[in-house]
Design an enzyme around this catalytic site. Structure first.
Site, PDB file in Angstrom:
ATOM      1  N   GLY A  83       0.649  -1.265  -0.014  1.00 55.53           N
ATOM      2  CA  GLY A  83      -0.109   0.077   0.010  1.00 55.53           C
ATOM      3  C   GLY A  83       0.755   1.305  -0.068  1.00 55.53           C
ATOM      4  N   THR A 114       3.326   0.098  -6.977  1.00 53.46           N
ATOM      5  CA  THR A 114       2.735   0.111  -8.381  1.00 53.46           C
ATOM      6  C   THR A 114       2.136   1.430  -9.004  1.00 53.46           C
ATOM      7  OG1 THR A 114       1.873  -2.143  -7.965  1.00 53.46           O
ATOM      8  CG2 THR A 114       0.839  -1.271  -9.787  1.00 53.46           C
ATOM      9  N   GLU A 141     -10.339   2.736  30.876  1.00 50.48           N
ATOM     10  CA  GLU A 141      -9.922   3.462  29.943  1.00 50.48           C
ATOM     11  C   GLU A 141      -9.387   5.134  30.577  1.00 50.48           C
ATOM     12  OE1 GLU A 141      -9.219   3.056  26.890  1.00 50.48           O
ATOM     13  OE2 GLU A 141     -10.178   1.001  26.995  1.00 50.48           O
TER      14      GLU A 141
END
Length: 652
Positions: free
Chosen positions: A225, A229, A445
Site C-alpha cells: 500500500g 505500482t 480507559e
C-alpha cells in the site's frame, strides 16, 4: 547506443499493433474436410428419403386414362421445361407410389386430365435468384456454424495452448495511462530515483557524455500500500517510450518450461521496441531464492529465474531495456537477482511521513467536497503508520459517512470517524454493555488517560471512548506531534506506564482484575523484552543483542538449533523483563493513587458521555471538577436508592 538505435528504427516509438495469430494451415484443411464430410452425409441422408420414381410420358398417359391417378402437380424447372409429380392409386408394400415425368404442356393434356377427374395443382416457377439462394444459403449457414464451432475454437487455442511460450506483457500507451508524478506524493526520494530513469530515456546523451551507462534495473520494495505500482504507472505516464507491464505470477504455469519461454519472449519484444521499460509486479512470485531449504526445490520456478537472470545480464544482453520491479518481500529474493548489473538500484518505498500524509490526503480529496473546517494536517497527525492506500480508504470512508447522513460537505468529524473505523473498526452500537461492564470499561480507559496525562514523555491525548469498536470495548487515543524514527529508553518506559494504566485502575478501584488488560499486557511484555534482548537497555545484561530464542525457520535459515547464550543468561533475561514491567506497574499505581479523585471524576463523565476529547480530560485534570450541570452517576444512584427503598417499604 540506445539513441542511435532509436533513430534507425522510426517505428520504434509506435509499435505496430499485432492482431490475433493466423490460423494454422493444418487446422484450415481439417475444418474443410469436416465440412465436406458433413455435407456428404447430409446429401446421402436427404437422397435416401426420396421415393419419387421417374416414369415415361406414355405410362403417365395410360395411368391417367385408366383412372389410376387422383392428383398431380405441374411445375416449371425455371428453364421453360415442365414436369409432373404425383401419386398413383396403385399400392404396394411401401404404400402409395410417387412418380415424376417430363411433359409438354398443351390444352389437350389439360383437357384429358380434367375428363378423367384428376385434381391439378400448378406450382409457380422459381426465379433465378430464388434458385441460387435456395442452393447457396444452406451452404453458407453450414459453413458459418462450422466456423464458429471449430475455427474460432482453434484460433483461441492458438492464443492459448499453441502459444503458451508467448509473453503476456501488456503494452501501455499514453491514452490508456493518465497518471504522472504529480499524482504521487509521500515518496519524494523514490520519485527522484525514477525521474532520473525517465530523463535518461528521454535524453541519454546528457548522461552518456561523461561515460555514464543506463541502469538496467530498479527494484521498488516496501510495505503493501505504499505506492510501488502507482510509481510504476507514473513512470509509464512520464516516459515517452514503450512501457510493458506484467505480473510475476504470469510466468509460472502448469507446463514445464513455459515461464522461461515467456521471459525470453518478453525480452524479445523489449528489444524490438528499445529503448523501453518493462515493469514486473510482485517479482517475488518468480524471483525467490534458489536455495531449496527444507521443502525441496521448484524446478519450474528456478528455470524461469535462471532465464530472467541471463536476459537481464548475460552474454547476449543489449542496452535499452530497463526493468522496474516491485515487491513487498525483498528478503526472499535470490541474491543473484539483487546484485548490481541486474538491479542497479534498490529503492525503498517507505511509509509516508507527516508531511507526506498531508500531501497524500490533498491528492485523494481533490474530488471530495470538503468543508472549510476540515484540517487535513490534523488528520495526518492522527494517522501515524498509515500507508497511501490506507489514507485513500480513509478519505473514501469519510465521503461515504457524510453521504450516509445526507450532508453536503465532508466535515472534520467524518474524517476522524473514518480514521477510527480504518484503525479499529466500525462502532458496535449493537454491542450493549450492562451497567457493571460499562463502569469497568470507563475506569479502565480513564486509568490509561490519567497515566498518559501525568507522564510527560507520552504523546498528547486525543480522545477517550468506551464505545465498542472492532474487538475493543474502549480506547484511549493519542495524537503524535511528529513522526519518530527512534525511541529513547525514557519514552519506552513511559509507554509501559501508559499501558499499565487500565490494569492498575481496575485493581485500585474494584480491588479486582479482569481480562480486559490482555492486549495491554501483551504489548508491554513485547516492549520490555525488546528493551532487554534487542536494544541493550538492561543495566544487568548491558549493551548486547541477545536476539530471540524462537527464530522462525524459513528457506533453510534459522536452523542452528541452539541459542548463542546460556541458560543463566535466559534466566537473567526473564528477571530483567519482570523487573521492568513491575517498576512500570508500580509507577502507574502511584500516579493513579495520587490522582484517585480525578480518576473517579473522569470515569463518571466518561460513563455519561461515552467519549471525551482532550479539552474535557485537560479540564478535569487541572480543576478536578466536573462541568457545570453534570450529575455523577454514583450520586444519581444514591439519590434514587432511598426513594426506591421507601416505595418498597410502603408497598410492603
Amino acid at each position: 547506443m540506445a539513441d542511435n538505435k532509436k533513430s534507425k528504427d522510426p517505428k520504434s516509438d509506435k509499435p505496430e499493433k499485432k492482431g490475433p495469430p493466423p490460423m494454422p494451415m493444418r487446422g484450415l484443411v481439417i475444418s474443410f474436410l469436416m465440412m465436406a464430410v458433413f455435407l456428404t452425409v447430409l446429401h446421402l441422408f436427404s437422397s435416401s428419403q426420396k421415393t419419387t420414381n421417374e416414369i415415361e410420358f406414355t405410362d403417365f398417359l395410360n395411368m391417367v386414362k385408366g383412372g389410376r391417378i387422383a392428383k398431380v402437380e405441374i411445375a416449371n424447372d425455371g428453364a421453360g421445361n415442365h414436369y409432373v409429380t404425383g401419386e398413383s392409386k396403385d399400392l404396394n408394400a411401401a404404400g402409395a407410389t410417387q412418380f415424376r415425368t417430363d411433359i409438354i404442356l398443351t390444352e389437350d393434356l389439360m383437357k384429358m386430365l380434367e375428363d378423367n377427374g384428376v385434381q391439378v395443382k400448378v406450382k409457380r416457377p422459381k426465379t433465378m435468384l430464388v434458385s441460387v439462394l435456395a442452393n447457396v444459403v444452406p451452404f453458407i449457414l453450414i459453413f458459418g456454424i462450422i466456423y464458429f464451432l471449430f475455427i474460432r475454437q482453434m484460433k483461441n487455442a492458438g492464443r492459448g495452448a499453441m502459444s503458451f511460450g508467448k509473453s503476456r506483457a501488456k503494452l501501455l500507451t499514453q491514452d490508456k495511462n493518465k497518471i504522472t508524478f504529480k499524482d504521487v506524493a509521500g515518496v519524494d526520494e523514490a520519485k527522484e530515483e525514477l525521474q532520473e530513469i525517465v530523463d535518461f530515456l528521454k535524453d541519454p546523451k546528457q548522461f552518456q557524455k561523461l561515460g555514464g551507462k543506463m541502469p538496467k534495473g530498479v527494484l521498488l520494495s516496501g510495505s503493501p500500500g505504499t505506492g510501488k505500482t502507482l510509481l510504476a504507472k507514473a513512470v509509464a505516464g512520464e516516459a515517452d517510450v514503450p512501457f510493458f507491464t506484467i505480473s510475476g505470477s504470469d510466468f509460472v504455469e502448469m507446463f514445464v518450461g513455459i515461464g522461461a519461454s515467456r521471459v525470453r519472449d518478453m525480452f524479445e519484444q523489449g528489444k524490438k521496441n528499445a529503448p523501453c521499460i518493462i515493469f514486473i509486479d510482485e517479482i517475488d512470485a518468480v524471483g525467490r531464492s534458489r536455495f531449496s531449504g527444507i521443502g525441496g526445490g521448484h524446478d519450474e520456478r528456478e528455470q524461469t529465474l535462471n532465464a530472467l537472470l541471463v536476459e537481464m545480464d548475460g552474454f547476449d544482453t543489449q542496452e535499452g531495456i530497463i526493468i522496474v520491479a516491485a515487491t513487498n518481500r525483498p528478503d526472499v529474493l535470490d541474491p543473484a537477482l539483487l546484485r548490481p548489473g541486474r538491479f542497479d538500484r534498490q529503492v525503498v518505498v517507505d511509509l509516508p511521513t507527516l508531511e507526506g500524509r498531508e500531501h497524500i490526503l490533498n491528492i485523494h480529496s481533490r474530488n471530495v467536497r470538503l468543508s472549510d473546517q476540515v484540517e487535513l494536517k490534523k488528520t495526518a497527525r492522527g494517522t501515524p503508520g498509515f500507508s497511501g492506500a490506507d489514507l485513500a480508504n480513509l478519505v473514501n470512508e469519510a465521503a461515504l459517512l457524510a453521504s450516509r447522513r445526507g450532508a453536503e460537505y465532508v466535515e472534520q468529524t467524518d474524517m476522524e470517524e473514518a480514521r477510527d473505523k480504518v484503525m479499529w473498526g466500525r462502532e458496535r452500537r449493537s454491542h450493549v454493555l450492562d451497567a457493571e461492564e460499562k463502569k469497568l470499561t470507563a475506569y479502565h480507559e480513564a486509568g490509561h488517560a490519567v497515566a498518559m496525562y501525568h507522564t510527560p514523555e507520552c504523546e498528547p491525548i486525543h480522545k477517550v471512548t468506551i464505545i465498542p469498536r472492532g474487538r475493543a470495548l474502549g480506547a484511549t487515543m493519542s495524537l503524535p506531534e511528529k513522526d519518530r524514527y527512534t525511541e529513547s529508553k525514557t519514552r519506552l518506559e513511559a509507554t509501559l506506564v501508559s499501558l499499565m494504566g487500565g490494569r492498575a485502575a481496575e485493581a485500585l478501584i474494584f480491588n479486582n482484575i479482569t481480562t480486559g488488560a490482555h492486549n495491554d499486557i501483551e504489548r508491554a511484555t513485547l516492549i520490555a523484552r525488546a528493551m532487554v534482548c534487542e536494544y541493550g537497555m538492561s543495566t544487568l545484561l548491558g549493551p548486547q543483542n541477545l536476539g530471540s530464542h524462537s527464530k522462525p525457520i524459513f528457506m533453510g535459515q534459522g536452523m542452528s538449533g541452539t541459542d548463542s547464550f546460556s541458560e543463566g543468561t535466559l534466566e537473567k533475561i526473564d528477571q530483567e523483563v519482570q523487573r521492568i514491567l513491575t517498576e512500570a506497574y508500580n509507577t502507574t499505581m502511584k500516579i493513579l493513587t495520587d490522582n484517585k479523585e480525578k480518576l473517579v471524576t473522569l470515569s463518571e463523565l466518561l460513563i455519561e458521555r461515552e467519549a471525551l476529547d482532550f479539552a474535557d480530560v485537560d479540564a478535569i485534570m487541572k480543576t478536578g471538577k466536573l462541568p457545570e450541570g453534570f450529575v455523577p452517576v454514583a450520586e444519581a444512584e444514591a439519590v434514587a436508592a432511598p426513594e426506591k427503598q421507601d416505595s418498597d417499604g410502603e408497598s410492603a
